[in-house]
Write a protein that holds these residues in place. Structure first.
Motif, PDB file in Angstrom:
ATOM      1  N   THR A 253     -17.290   0.869 -59.581  1.00 40.79           N
ATOM      2  CA  THR A 253     -17.018   1.981 -58.661  1.00 40.79           C
ATOM      3  C   THR A 253     -17.096   1.537 -57.212  1.00 40.79           C
ATOM      4  O   THR A 253     -16.241   1.900 -56.394  1.00 40.79           O
ATOM      5  N   PHE A 254     -18.094   0.721 -56.869  1.00 39.87           N
ATOM      6  CA  PHE A 254     -18.344   0.381 -55.470  1.00 39.87           C
ATOM      7  C   PHE A 254     -17.873  -1.011 -55.069  1.00 39.87           C
ATOM      8  O   PHE A 254     -17.966  -1.388 -53.910  1.00 39.87           O
ATOM      9  N   GLY A 255     -17.382  -1.795 -56.014  1.00 42.69           N
ATOM     10  CA  GLY A 255     -16.831  -3.092 -55.662  1.00 42.69           C
ATOM     11  C   GLY A 255     -17.775  -4.255 -55.896  1.00 42.69           C
ATOM     12  O   GLY A 255     -18.979  -4.096 -56.133  1.00 42.69           O
ATOM     13  N   THR A 256     -17.195  -5.460 -55.836  1.00 41.45           N
ATOM     14  CA  THR A 256     -17.924  -6.713 -56.043  1.00 41.45           C
ATOM     15  C   THR A 256     -17.519  -7.685 -54.954  1.00 41.45           C
ATOM     16  O   THR A 256     -16.349  -7.736 -54.554  1.00 41.45           O
ATOM     17  N   TRP A 257     -18.474  -8.450 -54.463  1.00 40.60           N
ATOM     18  CA  TRP A 257     -18.215  -9.444 -53.418  1.00 40.60           C
ATOM     19  C   TRP A 257     -18.590 -10.826 -53.948  1.00 40.60           C
ATOM     20  O   TRP A 257     -19.624 -10.983 -54.612  1.00 40.60           O
ATOM     21  N   VAL A 258     -17.777 -11.824 -53.646  1.00 42.05           N
ATOM     22  CA  VAL A 258     -18.004 -13.185 -54.114  1.00 42.05           C
ATOM     23  C   VAL A 258     -17.997 -14.128 -52.923  1.00 42.05           C
ATOM     24  O   VAL A 258     -17.113 -14.051 -52.054  1.00 42.05           O
ATOM     25  N   ARG A 259     -18.970 -15.006 -52.861  1.00 42.28           N
ATOM     26  CA  ARG A 259     -19.014 -16.059 -51.846  1.00 42.28           C
ATOM     27  C   ARG A 259     -19.017 -17.403 -52.570  1.00 42.28           C
ATOM     28  O   ARG A 259     -19.889 -17.664 -53.397  1.00 42.28           O
ATOM     29  N   LEU A 260     -18.053 -18.259 -52.265  1.00 44.03           N
ATOM     30  CA  LEU A 260     -17.945 -19.578 -52.870  1.00 44.03           C
ATOM     31  C   LEU A 260     -18.569 -20.617 -51.956  1.00 44.03           C
ATOM     32  O   LEU A 260     -18.377 -20.587 -50.744  1.00 44.03           O
ATOM     33  N   HIS A 261     -19.290 -21.570 -52.532  1.00 44.70           N
ATOM     34  CA  HIS A 261     -19.874 -22.680 -51.787  1.00 44.70           C
ATOM     35  C   HIS A 261     -19.143 -23.966 -52.149  1.00 44.70           C
ATOM     36  O   HIS A 261     -18.713 -24.141 -53.289  1.00 44.70           O
ATOM     37  N   GLY A 262     -19.027 -24.863 -51.219  1.00 43.75           N
ATOM     38  CA  GLY A 262     -18.534 -26.205 -51.525  1.00 43.75           C
ATOM     39  C   GLY A 262     -17.076 -26.271 -51.904  1.00 43.75           C
ATOM     40  O   GLY A 262     -16.639 -27.218 -52.542  1.00 43.75           O
ATOM     41  N   THR A 263     -16.289 -25.250 -51.556  1.00 42.05           N
ATOM     42  CA  THR A 263     -14.855 -25.269 -51.820  1.00 42.05           C
ATOM     43  C   THR A 263     -14.120 -24.848 -50.558  1.00 42.05           C
ATOM     44  O   THR A 263     -14.717 -24.400 -49.581  1.00 42.05           O
ATOM     45  N   ALA A 264     -12.816 -24.999 -50.584  1.00 39.99           N
ATOM     46  CA  ALA A 264     -12.022 -24.574 -49.435  1.00 39.99           C
ATOM     47  C   ALA A 264     -12.265 -23.095 -49.190  1.00 39.99           C
ATOM     48  O   ALA A 264     -12.242 -22.275 -50.098  1.00 39.99           O
ATOM     49  N   GLY A 265     -12.504 -22.759 -47.944  1.00 37.52           N
ATOM     50  CA  GLY A 265     -12.776 -21.375 -47.613  1.00 37.52           C
ATOM     51  C   GLY A 265     -14.197 -20.958 -47.907  1.00 37.52           C
ATOM     52  O   GLY A 265     -14.502 -19.773 -47.933  1.00 37.52           O
ATOM     53  N   ALA A 266     -15.087 -21.937 -48.145  1.00 33.07           N
ATOM     54  CA  ALA A 266     -16.470 -21.611 -48.469  1.00 33.07           C
ATOM     55  C   ALA A 266     -17.119 -20.877 -47.314  1.00 33.07           C
ATOM     56  O   ALA A 266     -16.832 -21.123 -46.147  1.00 33.07           O
ATOM     57  N   GLY A 267     -18.066 -19.999 -47.646  1.00 35.34           N
ATOM     58  CA  GLY A 267     -18.831 -19.275 -46.640  1.00 35.34           C
ATOM     59  C   GLY A 267     -18.368 -17.857 -46.454  1.00 35.34           C
ATOM     60  O   GLY A 267     -19.156 -16.985 -46.131  1.00 35.34           O
ATOM     61  N   GLY A 268     -17.094 -17.573 -46.594  1.00 37.44           N
ATOM     62  CA  GLY A 268     -16.597 -16.222 -46.464  1.00 37.44           C
ATOM     63  C   GLY A 268     -16.771 -15.434 -47.744  1.00 37.44           C
ATOM     64  O   GLY A 268     -16.925 -15.992 -48.830  1.00 37.44           O
ATOM     65  N   GLU A 269     -16.744 -14.109 -47.619  1.00 38.24           N
ATOM     66  CA  GLU A 269     -16.876 -13.245 -48.777  1.00 38.24           C
ATOM     67  C   GLU A 269     -15.507 -12.766 -49.241  1.00 38.24           C
ATOM     68  O   GLU A 269     -14.655 -12.391 -48.442  1.00 38.24           O
ATOM     69  N   ILE A 270     -15.313 -12.785 -50.538  1.00 40.64           N
ATOM     70  CA  ILE A 270     -14.110 -12.241 -51.145  1.00 40.64           C
ATOM     71  C   ILE A 270     -14.466 -10.870 -51.696  1.00 40.64           C
ATOM     72  O   ILE A 270     -15.339 -10.742 -52.565  1.00 40.64           O
ATOM     73  N   ALA A 271     -13.822  -9.824 -51.186  1.00 43.19           N
ATOM     74  CA  ALA A 271     -14.091  -8.462 -51.633  1.00 43.19           C
ATOM     75  C   ALA A 271     -13.141  -8.111 -52.777  1.00 43.19           C
ATOM     76  O   ALA A 271     -11.924  -8.234 -52.646  1.00 43.19           O
ATOM     77  N   LEU A 272     -13.725  -7.697 -53.895  1.00 48.33           N
ATOM     78  CA  LEU A 272     -12.926  -7.330 -55.060  1.00 48.33           C
ATOM     79  C   LEU A 272     -13.049  -5.831 -55.308  1.00 48.33           C
ATOM     80  O   LEU A 272     -14.147  -5.303 -55.442  1.00 48.33           O
ATOM     81  N   ARG A 273     -11.917  -5.162 -55.348  1.00 50.37           N
ATOM     82  CA  ARG A 273     -11.845  -3.755 -55.726  1.00 50.37           C
ATOM     83  C   ARG A 273     -10.846  -3.664 -56.863  1.00 50.37           C
ATOM     84  O   ARG A 273      -9.653  -3.590 -56.645  1.00 50.37           O
ATOM     85  N   ARG A 274     -11.356  -3.724 -58.074  1.00 52.58           N
ATOM     86  CA  ARG A 274     -10.519  -3.784 -59.265  1.00 52.58           C
ATOM     87  C   ARG A 274      -9.644  -5.037 -59.267  1.00 52.58           C
ATOM     88  O   ARG A 274      -8.585  -5.072 -59.876  1.00 52.58           O
TER      89      ARG A 274
END
Length: 316
Positions: A253-274
């Motif tokens: 319902t409220f979403g999921t956020w993912v932060r990747l380490h050690g890869t391209a684009g690391a450090g930023g949050e990926i916001a997932l809504r479905r």
């Protein structure tokens, strides 16, 4: 034919705690026991029970009828015993449970006292219930064995007691769900024939082969990995095996956020809504709130060597 429904009392108590305190120390043992007691209460409430009191070693709950109470205690024993299969022997805490019914329940009434006494008399991993509870089950298929009249302290006439059998369904279960924090940090050796996913709540890890996916992360006991926070949906996210890797799919319902380490684009949050995101390398997953929120329920992950380790993180 079932007898009329009667209010029913459950006492579910943990045993072997002193051994755990000696093994891991007061702070860690206290936290783990507290988590287990919360889980016991949650299972009772999911079966229409009302938690009257939590004690250091267990829960006292009331149910509207015997069938609801028995459904709760069967789930407690089956899921807890699956959990114990991955615990080292010195750290195991069994459940012993007493169940009793009465036409009218009071917090200090006869059924309450009797259920408490039966919990103390039952052996580790056992459920003892009075005849009045068994009479309400009818054709539910619950297996039980009469122990006959049992002498109970404070009662002039020994009640007839039954031991409820929950083992058959556990033996047939194909996987071991984790409804709560397990205690010891331990992992199973990887099977080179399968990709595997490993998930952890607090300190303990459980392994899933690729052919056992998908698994669900969520707030309810039906989830394979439970995170008890109001921002987490009942079934919040799904982890699938796809093309040799693992993919996180948001179904919340409220979403999921993912932060990747050690890869391209690391450090930023990926916001997932479905939406979905491949889990590569290591990182963090925020459930129901951005990772920038220090109080967000957070899981760390490490996807290396063909396996994924999930671990619940404390609030930062």
């Amino acid at each position: 034919m079932k007898t009329p429904l009667q209010p029913t009392v459950v006492f579910a108590d943990l045993t072997g705690m002193s051994r755990v305190f000696e093994a891991v120390g007061n702070a860690r043992a206290t936290e783990t026991v507290s988590r287990l007691v919360q889980w016991i209460g949650g299972v009772c409430e999911s079966h229409r029970g009302r938690v009257v009191k939590t004690r250091g070693e267990g829960v006292f709950a009331m149910f509207p009828d015997g069938a609801s109470a028995v459904g709760a205690v069967l789930e407690l024993q089956r899921n807890h015993q699956k959990r114990l299969t991955v615990w080292p022997a010195p750290l195991r805490m069994d459940l012993q449970i007493g169940v009793a019914s009465s036409k009218a329940l009071e917090v200090d009434g006869d059924a309450v006292t009797l259920a408490s006494r039966l919990s103390g008399l039952a052996g580790p991993g056992q459920i003892w219930a009075t005849q009045s509870v068994i009479d309400q089950l009818g054709e539910t298929g619950v297996r039980h064995r009469s122990l006959g009249p049992i002498n109970v302290r404070g009662r002039s006439e020994p009640p007839v007691v039954h031991r409820i059998d929950w083992h058959a369904e556990v033996a047939a279960a194909p996987t071991v769900p984790a409804s709560l924090a397990l205690l010891a940090q331990q992992s199973r050796p990887p099977d080179s024939n399968f990709g595997q996913i490993e998930r952890s709540w607090l300190d303990v890890r459980s392994m899933f082969r690729a052919d056992e996916l998908p698994i669900h992360v969520g707030r309810v006991n039906e989830a394979d990995f439970v995170v008890n926070d109001p921002r987490v949906s009942r079934l919040h996210a799904r982890i699938e095996a796809r093309q040799g890797g693992c993919v996180l799919v948001d179904i919340s319902t409220f979403g999921t956020w993912v932060r990747l380490h050690g890869t391209a684009g690391a450090g930023g949050e990926i916001a997932l809504r479905r939406g979905e995101c491949a889990l590569r390398g290591s990182g963090e997953i925020g459930l129901g709130a951005p990772l920038s929120d220090f109080s967000a329920p957070t899981i760390s992950f490490n996807a290396t060597g063909g396996s994924v380790l999930l671990e619940r993180k404390d609030a930062r």
